[in-house]
Design an enzyme around this catalytic site. Structure first.
Site, PDB file in Angstrom:
ATOM      1  N   GLU A 178      -1.776  -2.974  -6.477  1.00 21.29           N
ATOM      2  CA  GLU A 178      -2.711  -1.915  -6.871  1.00 21.29           C
ATOM      3  C   GLU A 178      -1.938  -0.660  -7.285  1.00 21.29           C
ATOM      4  O   GLU A 178      -2.176  -0.056  -8.303  1.00 21.29           O
ATOM      5  CB  GLU A 178      -3.578  -1.658  -5.649  1.00 21.29           C
ATOM      6  CG  GLU A 178      -4.411  -0.461  -5.644  1.00 21.29           C
ATOM      7  CD  GLU A 178      -5.260  -0.470  -4.376  1.00 21.29           C
ATOM      8  OE1 GLU A 178      -5.757  -1.558  -4.013  1.00 21.29           O
ATOM      9  OE2 GLU A 178      -5.415   0.582  -3.756  1.00 21.29           O
ATOM     10  N   GLY A 216       2.344   4.755   2.047  1.00 24.99           N
ATOM     11  CA  GLY A 216       2.582   5.305   3.380  1.00 24.99           C
ATOM     12  C   GLY A 216       3.880   4.840   4.002  1.00 24.99           C
ATOM     13  O   GLY A 216       4.690   4.152   3.372  1.00 24.99           O
ATOM     14  N   ALA A 217       4.057   5.244   5.258  1.00 21.14           N
ATOM     15  CA  ALA A 217       5.332   5.034   5.937  1.00 21.14           C
ATOM     16  C   ALA A 217       5.627   3.547   6.145  1.00 21.14           C
ATOM     17  O   ALA A 217       6.782   3.117   6.035  1.00 21.14           O
ATOM     18  CB  ALA A 217       5.307   5.762   7.275  1.00 21.14           C
ATOM     19  N   ILE A 218       4.591   2.759   6.428  1.00 17.72           N
ATOM     20  CA  ILE A 218       4.868   1.345   6.733  1.00 17.72           C
ATOM     21  C   ILE A 218       5.341   0.575   5.497  1.00 17.72           C
ATOM     22  O   ILE A 218       6.406  -0.047   5.536  1.00 17.72           O
ATOM     23  CB  ILE A 218       3.665   0.676   7.440  1.00 17.72           C
ATOM     24  CG1 ILE A 218       3.541   1.302   8.839  1.00 17.72           C
ATOM     25  CG2 ILE A 218       3.834  -0.830   7.530  1.00 17.72           C
ATOM     26  CD1 ILE A 218       2.335   0.889   9.622  1.00 17.72           C
ATOM     27  N   GLY A 277       0.840  -1.196   0.000  1.00 24.06           N
ATOM     28  CA  GLY A 277       0.000   0.000   0.000  1.00 24.06           C
ATOM     29  C   GLY A 277       0.874   1.245   0.000  1.00 24.06           C
ATOM     30  O   GLY A 277       2.059   1.202  -0.301  1.00 24.06           O
TER      31      GLY A 277
END
Ligand code: COA
Length: 434
Positions: free
Chosen positions: A238, A217-219, A215
């Site tokens: 995706e 973001g930071a993670i 996905g």
């Protein structure tokens, strides 16, 4: 007819193009980095000519002015994913949210659930054969364009030309507006110690030769930091961002062991910096397809050893995952989370990971909770969930009883919240927690 003549015949002035939109039309717009900003700005400028125009899109990275209170008589936003600029409008009921899997959005348009009157899109310049590329967003944008009654396209010379099934011929466009402005960039997030610890834990679940979905973001970016010693990774996702470019350049991602689309990265939209957009331009190793293909769990599962990594807001002691609501408030959207949780679960050797910091709101709240908040919606069900990862470790919930799940989740919770979670576990299972 020569495509250049067709192209010229369709060139339209911005203000004339938006005049073709009628009151009560449903207008589906490109989203994320491919938002057609000039067309949307022109609609806002000409707001007085519209009554109750419905604006439908997914990830909002633009200004979202059509959700402002003074726009209410003119526009109504129907969000398929909520973001910073549209959240207040949805919270205050000036805009709507429609729950749906990302992979199913093209069906909503094609099968008459949400018939498309107008598609507003942003494309690359045409190539020598007269084909424009959907660039950084193929997803639902191409299917919506294919079934729209009217297609108005910005042709932006900054839009990269991406490969795959990512093209449309100029003869299929109704109005063309030539634009030239940098497409929206998303800067890499700050990665702190907690994200690094989560990334390191996730990386232990990833083996050489795996195919990844990450996905935003930071993670996800922190996970990428710990993959530098892996080999032969593949991408079927995706979306992806700048972090993947680094792993391609260092040879870690080479897609050689993929069991579907070997040697290719498969993706439906892209968000990142200009570095990413330059990387994908005319790059045959990156193929873009619409989201009903890329996110279809039965397509995803054909990648053996598929690993998906997503995030959430809350997870309860049964393993029910809340990812897009905070209580009754619609915070984001389901996006492709379930598409990938299911696709990875069906894949031979696959794993789905939900990775979260153990706390939220600067440590004041535990994300692992006895009960989800009142009004919250379960995104990934307890039947679908597989791994939950925090900075404190990994909980593999598959095949575990409710009692075992609760125990595994408490073990990876923040120490400040363990006593409260243990108390609830002991009450529920009439057993001492050892
Ligand atoms: N209770 C109350 N507030 C919470 C919370 C909780 N349990 N968990 C998070 N929050 C708040 C945070 O404090 C933060 O607020 P702030 O910005 O005021 O500090 C906000 O919610 C966002 O949380 P954070 O975890 O930092 O967001 P994120 O940008 O990492 O996104 C998701 C996390 C879950 C919202 C995001 O991953 C998402 O939308 N997922 C669903 C869609 C998806 O998985 N798509 C798949 C592929 S892209």
């Amino acid at each position: 007819m020569d495509w250049k003549k067709i192209y010229k015949s369709k060139l339209t002035k911005l203000e004339d193009a938006v005049k073709k939109i009628k009151s009560r039309d449903r207008v589906v717009t490109g989203h994320a980095a491919a938002e057609p900003q000039k067309l949307i700005d022109a609609m806002i400028r000409n707001k007085d000519q519209y009554e109750d125009v419905e604006i439908v899109h997914m990830v909002p990275l633009g200004k979202g002015e059509y959700t402002h209170p003074e726009m209410a008589p003119h526009f109504r936003h129907n969000a398929l994913f909520v973001g910073g600029s549209t959240r207040q409008g949805v919270a205050e009921a000036r805009a709507d949210y429609t729950p749906c899997f990302f992979t199913e959005i093209p069906r909503l348009f094609k099968e008459g659930y949400l018939p498309v009157d107008v598609a507003l899109i942003q494309l690359s310049r045409p190539d020598e054969h007269g084909y424009c590329s959907f660039g950084v967003s193929n997803d639902y944008t191409k299917p919506a364009t294919e079934c729209a009654k009217l297609v108005i396209a910005e042709v932006n010379d900054h839009m990269p030309r991406t490969m795959g099934d990512s093209f449309i011929h100029v003869s299929d466009l109704d109005c063309i507006i030539e634009t030239s402005y940098p497409i929206i960039e998303l800067n890499p997030p700050k990665i702190g110690d907690v994200e690094k610890a989560i990334g390191e834990n996730c990386a232990t679940l990833i083996n050489d030769g795996d195919t990844l979905q990450l996905g935003i973001g930071a993670i996800p970016d922190a996970v990428l930091l710990f993959l530098k010693d892996k080999k032969d990774l593949g991408i079927h996702s995706e979306m992806f961002s700048d972090g993947v470019v680094e792993l391609v350049e260092s040879g870690v991602v080479n897609n050689k062991r993929k069991t579907l689309h070997k040697d290719k990265m498969i993706v439906t939209f892209l968000m990142g910096t200009q570095r990413l957009y330059d990387f994908v331009n005319n790059n045959p190793s990156v193929e873009m397809y619409s989201v009903d293909y890329v996110n279809n769990p039965y397509v995803i599962m054909q990648n053996e050893n598929m690993v998906s990594i997503n995030s959430c807001i809350q997870v309860d002691l049964m393993g029910q995952v809340v990812s897009d609501t905070i209580g009754l408030k619609q915070f984001s959207g389901v996006g492709g989370q379930i598409d990938y949780v299911r696709g990875a679960s069906l894949s031979k050797g696959g794993k789905s990971i939900i990775a979260i910091p153990s706390t939220a709101s600067k440590g004041k709240l535990s994300r692992i909770v006895p009960f989800i908040d009142e009004g919250a919606a379960v995104t990934t069900s307890r039947n679908d969930v597989h791994y939950i990862v925090t900075e404190y470790g990994i909980a593999n919930l598959r095949g575990k009883t409710l009692k075992e799940r609760g125990r595994a989740l408490i073990q990876i919770a923040h120490p400040d919240f363990k006593p409260m979670l243990i108390e609830e576990w002991e009450r529920r299972f009439c057993t001492k927690f050892e």
